[in-house]
Write a protein that holds these residues in place. Structure first.
Motif, PDB file in Angstrom:
ATOM      1  N   GLY A 270       0.841  -1.196   0.000  1.00 56.86           N
ATOM      2  CA  GLY A 270       0.000   0.000   0.000  1.00 56.86           C
ATOM      3  C   GLY A 270       0.871   1.240   0.000  1.00 56.86           C
ATOM      4  N   ASP A 271       0.584   2.169   0.897  1.00 55.14           N
ATOM      5  CA  ASP A 271       1.333   3.424   0.967  1.00 55.14           C
ATOM      6  C   ASP A 271       2.542   3.333   1.904  1.00 55.14           C
TER       7      ASP A 271
ATOM      8  N   LEU B 114       6.424  -2.615   3.648  1.00 60.48           N
ATOM      9  CA  LEU B 114       5.956  -3.847   4.275  1.00 60.48           C
ATOM     10  C   LEU B 114       6.679  -4.125   5.587  1.00 60.48           C
ATOM     11  N   VAL B 115       7.978  -3.814   5.642  1.00 61.90           N
ATOM     12  CA  VAL B 115       8.750  -4.100   6.849  1.00 61.90           C
ATOM     13  C   VAL B 115       8.147  -3.421   8.083  1.00 61.90           C
ATOM     14  N   ASN B 116       7.497  -2.273   7.893  1.00 59.08           N
ATOM     15  CA  ASN B 116       6.888  -1.548   9.012  1.00 59.08           C
ATOM     16  C   ASN B 116       5.638  -2.253   9.549  1.00 59.08           C
ATOM     17  N   LYS B 117       5.121  -3.213   8.765  1.00 54.94           N
ATOM     18  CA  LYS B 117       3.904  -3.906   9.173  1.00 54.94           C
ATOM     19  C   LYS B 117       4.168  -5.316   9.717  1.00 54.94           C
TER      20      LYS B 117
END
Length: 625
Positions: A409-410, A413-416
Motif C-alpha cells: 500500500g502506501d 511492508l517491513v513496518n507492518k
C-alpha cells in the motif's frame, strides 16, 4: 543418463551371449572384454597359466577408458569376468554412478559343461576352478541365474534397467520438492515419495510429478515398500523430513524393506549427535548412513545448494556424484559440495553455518535500527546498503535491500511485520555446542538471545512505558556504521570457524577449514565476498585473527566499532551483536585479564587451586585464604 552395463561372471557363464542379446534389445554398442586382452595375456592363458593382478591391471584400465569414451555418446554393454572387487573398482573408476553390474550366477558343474562344449576359446577348462577361487561375490550387482533361458535372462536384465531408479528422495516438503526437481534436471532417474492422509492429503507425490515437466520420467509413490523396491541396489535414499523423532520414525519405517549395503542420506537439519547415534545404529544392520547439511533455502535447493556431507568417506563416494552434480558451483566451477569428515561432522558444520547466519542477520537488523533512529526511510537505508556492495556484499545484504524496498500500500511492508523473530533450533544447538566445547562463540549466543528477547513483545511494550528512553543524538555517518558492521562480521566468522576447529579437535574429525569456506562461497545463505577471501586465509592459518591481512583490516575498523557502540549505548539503542563483537575483541587481545581474580575466588570458596606467574613449571597451588 547413459549407463555402462557390465555383465560379469566366471568364464563360460554365458556373458558374451547375454551381452550381445542385451545390446541388440537396447540398441546400444556391445564390447567383449576378452577382445581387449593384450597378446601377452592371451598367450599366458593359452598355456594354462592363470593371470595375476599385474597382468589384469592394464586390461582393466583399458576397459575403463573404453566405458568412459562410450558414455560420452551413449550407453553400452561390456562383458568382463570382473572377479574381484578391486577389478570392479578399476572398471568403474570415475564413472561409478553410471555403472550397473549384472552377475551371471551358476554352479561349477553347470559352467564346466558349457566350457567343455565351447570351441575356439583360448582358455583351457582346467583354469575354471581358479576363476571360482578368485571370485569375490559383488555386493552391488544384480544376480541372474544362468539356468534360465537366454531370452528370459535378457528380459530380466532389461526390466531391471528400465524400471529401477538410481536415486530416491523421501519427503516432498519445500526443500524435498526443490531437490527432486534439481536431481531430475541433472538427468538422474529418480523415485519420489510422500505420505498420504486419506481425505486430506492425497496423491501428493503423483500430483507434484505431474506438475513439473522435468519429473516426467520420475516414479512417484505413497507406498514405502513400492518406493524402496523401485530403486537400484545399493539403494540411495535421501531423507528430507523434519529433524528429531520424525527422522527416527521414517528410518524405522524404511528398515524392513532395505537390504545390506543400502545408503540412507539425512538431508535435514539434524543434530550432529543424533546423526552419530543413527550412524552406529544402522551400521549394526549393515545399512550405511550419511548426514548431509544442505543450505540455500528453496531457491538454492532447486538451482544449486551448498552441501556438507559427513560420515564414512568410502560410503560417501557412493552418493558423491549425485550430490556434487546438484550442488552450486564456486568461482572456478567446482561443486560447493565436499566431504567434510567423519560421523556427524557434516551436520555440525551446517549447524555452525546457521549460527553464523543468525549473527549476520542480527547485525543487519541492528544496522537498520541505527539508520532508522537517525531518521532514514527504508528506501534510503536500502540505497545505503546498495552502496555497501562493493566492500561488504553478501546474499543476506542483497535480500535485505529487497526487503526494505518492498511496499505494501502506501507504507513499507517491513513496518507492518511484527517484531518477533522465530528460530528452528540450530542456533540453540550451536550455542549448546560452543558451551560444551569451551569455544568462545559468544556472538551466536547473543544473536539467539536477541531473538528470544524479541518474543517478549507484550513485556517490552509495558517496559517501554515504565522506563523512559533517553535519546541524545546519534553522531554517526554511513562509513562509521559500515566499518563497524564489517568489524563485527570478521569477529563472527572468526568465532564460527573457531567453533568448527575446536569440534574437529575434540571429535578427531579431519576437517579442512579452507575447503569448508570454499563450499560456502555459493549456494548457501552466508555466501559473501568475505567468505571468498577466507579460502586463501584459512589455507595459511586456522585462526583468521592471526593472519596479517585480517589483522590490518581489524586495526583499521576498530575505531568505528568503538564509536558506533558507544553512541548506541548513550542513546539507549540495543545493538547486542555489535556490542558483543567489540567486548569479545577487547577481551581477546588483553594479554593479562581479570581471570586471575576469578581463579582466586574459585580457590577461596572451593579449593580449586591456581597457577602462579612466577612459576613456569605449571604447578598448581592452594592458599588457606
Amino acid at each position: 543418463m547413459n549407463k555402462a552395463i557390465f555383465i560379469m561372471g566366471v568364464s563360460g557363464c554365458g556373458k558374451s551371449t547375454i551381452g550381445q542379446l542385451v545390446s541388440q534389445r537396447l540398441k546400444i554398442p556391445f564390447f567383449d572384454g576378452d577382445d581387449f586382452h593384450p597378446q601377452s595375456n592371451v598367450a599366458k592363458m593359452s598355456s594354462g597359466v592363470p593371470l595375476d593382478d599385474e597382468d589384469r591391471y592394464g586390461w582393466l584400465v583399458t576397459l575403463n577408458k573404453l566405458a568412459k569414451k562410450e558414455l560420452q555418446k551413449s550407453s553400452c554393454v561390456i562383458v568382463c569376468s570382473a572377479l574381484k572387487q578391486t577389478y570392479r573398482d578399476i572398471l568403474s573408476s570415475d564413472i561409478k554412478n553410471q555403472v550397473k553390474w549384472f552377475h551371471l550366477v551358476g554352479s561349477f558343474e553347470q559352467i564346466l559343461e558349457r566350457v567343455n562344449n565351447r570351441s575356439n576359446h583360448f582358455m583351457p577348462t582346467d583354469l575354471l576352478q581358479s576363476q571360482f577361487n578368485t571370485l569375490e561375490q559383488p555386493e552391488d550387482a544384480f544376480e541372474v541365474n544362468i539356468g534360465l533361458k537366454p531370452e528370459e535372462i535378457v528380459e530380466i536384465i532389461t526390466e531391471e534397467l528400465k524400471m529401477k531408479s538410481e536415486f530416491g528422495l523421501f519427503g516432498l516438503g519445500v526443500m524435498g520438492k526443490s531437490l527432486s526437481r534439481n536431481l531430475a534436471q541433472k538427468g538422474f532417474n529418480i523415485s519420489i515419495f510422500n505420505r498420504e492422509v486419506k481425505g486430506t492429503e492425497e496423491n501428493i507425490a503423483i500430483n507434484f510429478k505431474n506438475s513439473h515437466k522435468e519429473l516426467q520420467t520420475a516414479q512417484a509413490f505413497s507406498d514405502i515398500e513400492a518406493f524402496v523396491n523401485s530403486l537400484q541396489t545399493p539403494r540411495r535414499i535421501m531423507l528430507m523430513v523434519n529433524a528429531g523423532k520424525i527422522t527416527d520414525m521414517v528410518i524405522e519405517d524404511l528398515i524392513p524393506f532395505l537390504s545390506d549395503g543400502d545408503v540412507l542420506i539425512d538431508g535435514g537439519n539434524s543434530n550432529y549427535l543424533d546423526t552419530k547415534t543413527r550412524y552406529d545404529y544402522l551400521k549394526e544392520k549393515n545399512i550405511h548412513f550419511i548426514g548431509v547439511g544442505v543450505s540455500g533455502g528453496e531457491e538454492g535447493a532447486l538451482k544449486g545448494p551448498s552441501i556438507m556431507p559427513g560420515g564414512n568417506k568410502e560410503i560417501y563416494n557412493l552418493v558423491k556424484p549425485y550430490l556434487e552434480k546438484i550442488a552450486a558451483k564456486d568461482a572456478n566451477n567446482a561443486p560447493c559440495c565436499t566431504y567434510v569428515g567423519e560421523e556427524g561432522s557434516g551436520h555440525f558444520v551446517k549447524m555452525v553455518h546457521n549460527g553464523i547466519e543468525y549473527v549476520e542477520m542480527q547485525l543487519l537488523a541492528e544496522v537498520y535500527t541505527i539508520f532508522k533512529m537517525i531518521g532514514y526511510t527504508p528506501d534510503r537505508i536500502a540505497d545505503i546498503f546498495e552502496s555497501w556492495k562493493l566492500k561488504a556484499n553478501s546474499y543476506l545484504l542483497e535480500i535485505t535491500i529487497d526487503i526494505l524496498r518492498k511496499k505494501d500500500g502506501d507504507d513499507w511492508l517491513v513496518n507492518k511485520i511484527v517484531d518477533k523473530a522465530g528460530n528452528k533450533g540450530t542456533g540453540n544447538w550451536a550455542t549448546i555446542a560452543t558451551a560444551q566445547l569451551g569455544a568462545p562463540s559468544t556472538l551466536i549466543a547473543t544473536a539467539l538471545f536477541a531473538r528470544f528477547t524479541s518474543f517478549y513483545k507484550e513485556e517490552r511494550i509495558q517496559a517501554s512505558k515504565n522506563f523512559n528512553k533517553e535519546v541524545l543524538e546519534l553522531k554517526l555517518n554511513n562509513d562509521d556504521v559500515l566499518n563497524a558492521y564489517q568489524f563485527a562480521r570478521i569477529i563472527n566468522h572468526y568465532q564460527g570457524i573457531k567453533l568448527i576447529s575446536e569440534a574437529g579437535k575434540a571429535y578427531k574429525w579431519q576437517l579442512n577449514l579452507s575447503e569448508i569456506a570454499r563450499i560456502w562461497t555459493n549456494g548457501c545463505i552466508i555466501r559473501s565476498n568475505f567468505m571468498v577471501q577466507l579460502i586463501s586465509v584459512l589455507k595459511e592459518d586456522d585462526n583468521i585473527l592471526a593472519h596479517k591481512k585480517i589483522i590490518n583490516q581489524v586495526k583499521s575498523l576498530k575505531p568505528s566499532i568503538k564509536k558506533v557502540v558507544a553512541n548506541c549505548i548513550l542513546n539507549e539503542l540495543a545493538v547486542p551483536c555489535l556490542s558483543d563483537s567489540v567486548n569479545f575483541f577487547n577481551a581477546y587481545f588483553t594479554a593479562n585479564s581479570s581471570a586471575n581474580i576469578i581463579q582466586a575466588q574459585r580457590d577461596y570458596f572451593g579449593a580449586h587451586t591456581y597457577q602462579r606467574t612466577d612459576d613456569a613449571t605449571g604447578k598448581f597451588y592452594h592458599t588457606n585464604w
